[in-house]
Structure formats: C-alpha cells, structure tokens
Scaffold this motif. Structure first.
Motif, PDB file in Angstrom:
ATOM      1  N   SER A   1     -18.872  88.579  46.305  1.00  0.00           N
ATOM      2  CA  SER A   1     -19.129  88.349  44.934  1.00  0.00           C
ATOM      3  C   SER A   1     -19.835  88.728  43.854  1.00  0.00           C
ATOM      4  CB  SER A   1     -18.663  86.955  44.985  1.00  0.00           C
ATOM      5  OG  SER A   1     -18.406  85.897  43.785  1.00  0.00           O
ATOM      6  N   LEU A   2     -20.747  87.882  44.360  1.00  0.00           N
ATOM      7  CA  LEU A   2     -22.404  88.495  43.493  1.00  0.00           C
ATOM      8  C   LEU A   2     -22.574  89.901  43.321  1.00  0.00           C
ATOM      9  CD1 LEU A   2     -24.633  87.217  41.744  1.00  0.00           C
ATOM     10  CD2 LEU A   2     -26.029  87.563  43.768  1.00  0.00           C
TER      11      LEU A   2
ATOM     12  N   ILE B   1     -19.814  92.097  43.260  1.00  0.00           N
ATOM     13  CA  ILE B   1     -18.549  92.293  41.954  1.00  0.00           C
ATOM     14  C   ILE B   1     -19.023  91.669  40.450  1.00  0.00           C
ATOM     15  CG2 ILE B   1     -16.370  91.819  41.538  1.00  0.00           C
ATOM     16  CD1 ILE B   1     -16.321  91.736  44.690  1.00  0.00           C
ATOM     17  N   GLN B   2     -19.906  90.528  40.949  1.00  0.00           N
ATOM     18  CA  GLN B   2     -19.468  90.328  39.422  1.00  0.00           C
ATOM     19  C   GLN B   2     -21.276  91.393  38.230  1.00  0.00           C
ATOM     20  OE1 GLN B   2     -20.674  86.308  39.410  1.00  0.00           O
ATOM     21  NE2 GLN B   2     -18.460  85.824  39.527  1.00  0.00           N
TER      22      GLN B   2
ATOM     23  N   GLY C   1     -19.709  94.686  37.105  1.00  0.00           N
ATOM     24  CA  GLY C   1     -19.184  94.133  35.884  1.00  0.00           C
ATOM     25  C   GLY C   1     -19.391  94.062  34.558  1.00  0.00           C
ATOM     26  N   PHE C   2     -20.747  92.904  35.306  1.00  0.00           N
ATOM     27  CA  PHE C   2     -21.501  93.770  33.602  1.00  0.00           C
ATOM     28  C   PHE C   2     -22.011  94.460  33.219  1.00  0.00           C
ATOM     29  CE2 PHE C   2     -22.499  88.897  34.993  1.00  0.00           C
ATOM     30  CZ  PHE C   2     -21.877  88.405  33.990  1.00  0.00           C
TER      31      PHE C   2
ATOM     32  N   LEU D   1     -13.369  93.895  37.128  1.00  0.00           N
ATOM     33  CA  LEU D   1     -14.056  92.729  38.441  1.00  0.00           C
ATOM     34  C   LEU D   1     -14.568  91.243  37.771  1.00  0.00           C
ATOM     35  CD1 LEU D   1     -16.449  96.554  37.943  1.00  0.00           C
ATOM     36  CD2 LEU D   1     -14.847  95.267  40.076  1.00  0.00           C
ATOM     37  N   LEU D   2     -15.119  91.010  36.757  1.00  0.00           N
ATOM     38  CA  LEU D   2     -14.884  89.539  36.614  1.00  0.00           C
ATOM     39  C   LEU D   2     -15.056  89.001  36.646  1.00  0.00           C
ATOM     40  CD1 LEU D   2     -17.373  90.619  33.068  1.00  0.00           C
ATOM     41  CD2 LEU D   2     -18.362  90.051  35.079  1.00  0.00           C
ATOM     42  N   TRP D   3     -13.456  89.337  36.377  1.00  0.00           N
ATOM     43  CA  TRP D   3     -12.419  88.303  36.771  1.00  0.00           C
ATOM     44  C   TRP D   3     -12.073  88.308  38.090  1.00  0.00           C
ATOM     45  CZ3 TRP D   3      -7.178  89.120  38.983  1.00  0.00           C
ATOM     46  CH2 TRP D   3      -6.469  88.718  38.693  1.00  0.00           C
TER      47      TRP D   3
ATOM     48  N   GLY E   1     -13.698  89.237  40.711  1.00  0.00           N
ATOM     49  CA  GLY E   1     -15.500  88.618  40.936  1.00  0.00           C
ATOM     50  C   GLY E   1     -15.310  86.494  41.480  1.00  0.00           C
ATOM     51  N   ALA E   2     -15.205  86.473  40.240  1.00  0.00           N
ATOM     52  CA  ALA E   2     -15.143  84.820  40.291  1.00  0.00           C
ATOM     53  C   ALA E   2     -14.361  84.291  40.422  1.00  0.00           C
ATOM     54  CB  ALA E   2     -15.043  84.636  38.243  1.00  0.00           C
TER      55      ALA E   2
ATOM     56  N   SER F   1     -12.545  85.436  43.070  1.00  0.00           N
ATOM     57  CA  SER F   1     -12.156  85.584  44.542  1.00  0.00           C
ATOM     58  C   SER F   1     -12.208  85.147  46.075  1.00  0.00           C
ATOM     59  CB  SER F   1     -12.620  87.210  45.283  1.00  0.00           C
ATOM     60  OG  SER F   1     -14.288  86.905  45.187  1.00  0.00           O
TER      61      SER F   1
END
Length: 57
Positions: A5-6, A8-9, A12-13, A34-36, A38-39, A41
C-alpha cells in the motif's frame, strides 16, 4: 500488505507530480487511481479475508 500500500501511494504521488509538471491528464488519472487504490486496498483485503473466513469457505 502495508508495504504494498505504501509503495502504491508513493507511485501515485510521483505520477501526480509528473502529471502536473507535464500537463498530462492521463498521468493525473493514473495518479488518482493509484492513490485511491493504495488508500483503500488494505481495508478491502482485510474485509474480504474476514468474509471468507466467516463463510467457512
């Protein structure tokens, strides 16, 4: 799961910054997805596993 998850976030950034600098709408869309994902999942996976275990499957 927290590491995935980290990662992926962070991706995303990176996409978000690159999309803003380049004016690329597709990259901004990818960053948003990706941010959605990652947050959310981690909660989704934990809920799915609990549901499978409670169903006895």
């Amino acid at each position: 799961m927290a590491v995935i998850s980290l990662v992926i976030q962070i991706l995303g950034f990176i996409f978000l910054i690159a999309g803003f600098r380049g004016g690329n709408r597709n990259m901004l869309l990818g960053a948003a997805l990706l941010l959605w994902f990652g947050a959310g999942s981690s909660d989704f996976v934990h809920g799915f596993i609990e549901g499978v275990h409670s169903a006895g499957a």
